[in-house]
Design a protein around this motif. Structure first.
Motif, PDB file in Angstrom:
ATOM      1  N   ALA A  81       0.839  -1.197   0.000  1.00  0.00           N
ATOM      2  CA  ALA A  81       0.000   0.000   0.000  1.00  0.00           C
ATOM      3  C   ALA A  81       0.874   1.247   0.000  1.00  0.00           C
ATOM      4  CB  ALA A  81      -0.915  -0.005   1.220  1.00  0.00           C
ATOM      5  N   GLY A  82       0.570   2.197  -0.890  1.00  0.00           N
ATOM      6  CA  GLY A  82       1.335   3.431  -0.986  1.00  0.00           C
ATOM      7  C   GLY A  82       2.491   3.370  -1.966  1.00  0.00           C
ATOM      8  N   GLN A  83       2.785   2.197  -2.510  1.00  0.00           N
ATOM      9  CA  GLN A  83       3.897   2.061  -3.455  1.00  0.00           C
ATOM     10  C   GLN A  83       3.523   2.688  -4.794  1.00  0.00           C
ATOM     11  OE1 GLN A  83       5.500  -1.911  -3.722  1.00  0.00           O
ATOM     12  NE2 GLN A  83       6.286  -1.586  -5.797  1.00  0.00           N
ATOM     13  N   LEU A  84       4.496   3.390  -5.422  1.00  0.00           N
ATOM     14  CA  LEU A  84       4.251   4.031  -6.711  1.00  0.00           C
ATOM     15  C   LEU A  84       4.030   2.971  -7.791  1.00  0.00           C
ATOM     16  CD1 LEU A  84       4.178   6.645  -8.437  1.00  0.00           C
ATOM     17  CD2 LEU A  84       6.638   6.313  -8.821  1.00  0.00           C
ATOM     18  N   ILE A  85       2.930   3.126  -8.526  1.00  0.00           N
ATOM     19  CA  ILE A  85       2.609   2.214  -9.621  1.00  0.00           C
ATOM     20  C   ILE A  85       3.026   2.822 -10.961  1.00  0.00           C
ATOM     21  CG2 ILE A  85       0.758   1.001 -10.828  1.00  0.00           C
ATOM     22  CD1 ILE A  85       1.261  -0.105  -8.070  1.00  0.00           C
ATOM     23  N   ALA A  86       2.605   4.059 -11.212  1.00  0.00           N
ATOM     24  CA  ALA A  86       2.910   4.721 -12.483  1.00  0.00           C
ATOM     25  C   ALA A  86       2.733   6.222 -12.317  1.00  0.00           C
ATOM     26  CB  ALA A  86       2.005   4.197 -13.598  1.00  0.00           C
ATOM     27  N   SER A  87       3.318   6.983 -13.245  1.00  0.00           N
ATOM     28  CA  SER A  87       3.143   8.439 -13.241  1.00  0.00           C
ATOM     29  C   SER A  87       3.184   8.956 -14.667  1.00  0.00           C
ATOM     30  CB  SER A  87       4.230   9.120 -12.399  1.00  0.00           C
ATOM     31  OG  SER A  87       5.504   8.933 -12.988  1.00  0.00           O
ATOM     32  N   VAL A  88       2.492  10.080 -14.889  1.00  0.00           N
ATOM     33  CA  VAL A  88       2.513  10.744 -16.193  1.00  0.00           C
ATOM     34  C   VAL A  88       3.285  12.051 -16.074  1.00  0.00           C
ATOM     35  CG1 VAL A  88       0.343   9.725 -16.973  1.00  0.00           C
ATOM     36  CG2 VAL A  88       0.309  11.897 -15.737  1.00  0.00           C
ATOM     37  N   ASP A  89       3.645  12.616 -17.218  1.00  0.00           N
ATOM     38  CA  ASP A  89       4.395  13.868 -17.259  1.00  0.00           C
ATOM     39  C   ASP A  89       3.584  14.972 -16.586  1.00  0.00           C
ATOM     40  OD1 ASP A  89       6.022  15.972 -17.801  1.00  0.00           O
ATOM     41  OD2 ASP A  89       5.854  15.853 -19.986  1.00  0.00           O
ATOM     42  N   ALA A  90       4.163  15.587 -15.559  1.00  0.00           N
ATOM     43  CA  ALA A  90       3.453  16.604 -14.774  1.00  0.00           C
ATOM     44  C   ALA A  90       3.847  18.021 -15.161  1.00  0.00           C
ATOM     45  CB  ALA A  90       3.722  16.382 -13.288  1.00  0.00           C
ATOM     46  N   ALA A  91       4.674  18.207 -16.205  1.00  0.00           N
ATOM     47  CA  ALA A  91       5.220  19.530 -16.533  1.00  0.00           C
ATOM     48  C   ALA A  91       4.119  20.562 -16.769  1.00  0.00           C
ATOM     49  CB  ALA A  91       6.125  19.426 -17.756  1.00  0.00           C
ATOM     50  N   ASP A  92       3.100  20.220 -17.552  1.00  0.00           N
ATOM     51  CA  ASP A  92       2.031  21.179 -17.849  1.00  0.00           C
ATOM     52  C   ASP A  92       1.276  21.578 -16.586  1.00  0.00           C
ATOM     53  OD1 ASP A  92       2.723  21.088 -20.483  1.00  0.00           O
ATOM     54  OD2 ASP A  92       1.133  19.688 -21.070  1.00  0.00           O
TER      55      ASP A  92
END
Length: 361
Positions: A81-92
Motif C-alpha cells: 500500500a502506498g507504493q508508486l505504480i505509475a506516473s505521467v508527465d506533470a510539466a504542464d
C-alpha cells in the motif's frame, strides 16, 4: 424443300440429345441442432464453466491525461500500500500551478489596496466626510478583489491536485494481475492502467443461463474441478446471485466462494462448476424441449431423431411419440423415445423423414 427436311432433322436430333441429359440437383444437407434425451426430476445436476478471480479486483487509472513517464510494476509483482505504480508527465500541471501562484501575488496586492481604500472611505463616510456613492464604490471594489483572490486560490488548489493526480499508488497490498499500458503512451482520465488483485480468498465467477438462474440461491453448495488439476474436487458455496443479466448476454453472473482453496489456485484459472437443482418431482421424467415436438395433419405428435451419425453427415427419422405434461424444463415424453437418443431441437419445421442433416451444437 430438301434443305427444309435437313433442318428439321437436325433440330429433332438436337432436341433428342438435350432430352437425354439428366438434370442432377445437388442434395442440400441442412444444419440442425440437437440434444441427448435424458430423464429429469427429483434432483438433477448441471455443470457450467467458471473463472477464478481475486476476491477484490481493482483497476487503477489516472484522473488526468498525460504521457506515461514511469511504469513501476510488472505482471505478478507483489506491491505494498502506498507504493508508486505509475506516473505521467506533470510539466504542464506544474506550469499551471506556478502561473496561478504568480496571479495570486498580483491579486493579493490589489486586494490589500482595495481594503485600504475601503477602510479609509468607511471612516470618512461615518464622519460624514465622504459620499455614499464613494463608500459603496470602495466597498464593491474590495469585495471584488476578495472574490478574485478566492478564485485564484481555488485554481492553485486544483493545479496542486492535478499534480498529485499524475501519480498512481497502490491503495492496498496486492498482486499486479494485468498491466494495460506501456511507457511513453498517452492516456486519458479513467483509462485502466493496472489491475491489482488483493484479498486472501479466491472466488469463482459463473455465468448461469436464464432458464436456470431462478433455481440458484445464495448459500447453495457446489462442486468444482479446475482444468489445471482435474483430479482435485473442490467445494464451494454460492455467495452472490446477480439480479440482472450481463450486458449483451442472456446469462446471469453468480459468485461462488471456494471452501477448500489451496496454493495451486491462481486467478483466471478456468473450472467446471456443478450445481444440483431440485425439481420437486418424485419420479424422473423424460423431457425434451417443447420446440422439438411437432404435430402432423392426423393429430399425431412426433419428433425427429438422429440416426446413422457419420462424421458431419447424419440422417433424421420421424418418430411418433406420446406426450405428457408440459413443464418449465420441457415437454414430457411418455412413449416413443429411449434415453440417450438424439433429438433435433432446432430446424424441425423444415425436415423430412430420412433427410440428411449436419449436426450443430
Amino acid at each position: 424443300m430438301k434443305t427444309t427436311y435437313i433442318t428439321l432433322f437436325t433440330l429433332a436430333l438436337f432436341v433428342a440429345a438435350c432430352g437425354s441429359k439428366k438434370t442432377t440437383k445437388k442434395e442440400v444437407i441442412r444444419p440442425v441442432r440437437y440434444q441427448q434425451v435424458h430423464k429429469s426430476g427429483g434432483k438433477s445436476s448441471r455443470t457450467f464453466s467458471g473463472v477464478a478471480r481475486a476476491s477484490t479486483e481493482t483497476r487503477l487509472s489516472f484522473k488526468v491525461s498525460g504521457t506515461i513517464q514511469v511504469l513501476n510494476v510488472k505482471v505478478g509483482q507483489q506491491v505494498k500500500a502506498g507504493q508508486l505504480i505509475a506516473s505521467v508527465d506533470a510539466a504542464d500541471y506544474v506550469l499551471q500551478y506556478e502561473d496561478a501562484k504568480a496571479s495570486l501575488r498580483n491579486v493579493e496586492a490589489q486586494r490589500q489596496n482595495a481594503q485600504s481604500s475601503y477602510n479609509r472611505l468607511r471612516q470618512l463616510y461615518e464622519n460624514n466626510n465622504a459620499s455614499l456613492s464613494d463608500y459603496e464604490k470602495a466597498k464593491t471594489g474590495y469585495e471584488s478583489a476578495k472574490a478574485t483572490v478566492n478564485s485564484i486560490k481555488k485554481k492553485i488548489a486544483l493545479a496542486q491536485s492535478q499534480i498529485n493526480y499524475t501519480k498512481i499508488v497502490a491503495p492496498r497490498d496486492g498482486v499486479v494481475a494485468e498491466v494495460l499500458v506501456e511507457t511513453n503512451e498517452n492516456v486519458s482520465p479513467g483509462r485502466p492502467i493496472v489491475q491489482l488483485d488483493s484479498g486472501k480468498e479466491l472466488e469463482v465467477k459463473v455465468d448461469i443461463p436464464e432458464v436456470f438462474i431462478a433455481k440458484v440461491k445464495s448459500g447453495d453448495t457446489v462442486q468444482m474441478r479446475f482444468s489445471a488439476q482435474p483430479q482435485t474436487l473442490y467445494k464451494g458455496i454460492v455467495h452472490e446471485v446477480a439480479f440482472t443479466a450481463s450486458r449483451g448476454k442472456t446469462t446471469y453472473p453468480v459468485t461462488v466462494k471456494i471452501l477448500n482453496p489451496d496454493q495451486n489456485m491462481r486467478p483466471s484459472m478456468t473450472c467446471n462448476v456443478t450445481f444440483v437443482f431440485d425439481y420437486g418431482i418424485a419420479t424422473p421424467k423424460m423431457l425434451v424441449p417443447a420446440i422439438a415436438v411437432r404435430q402432423d395433419v392426423q393429430g399425431k405428435r412426433y419428433v425427429f431423431t438422429v440416426k446413422d451419425v457419420k462424421g458431419e453427415s447424419s440422417k433424421v427419422v420421424k418418430q411418433v411419440v406420446k406426450v405428457g405434461d408440459l413443464t418449465e424444463e420441457g415437454i414430457e415424453i411418455m412413449q416413443g423415445l429411449k434415453e440417450s437418443e438424439l433429438v433435433v431441437t432446432a430446424g424441425v419445421s423444415k425436415l423430412k423423414d430420412g433427410q440428411k442433416v449436419r449436426l450443430s451444437r
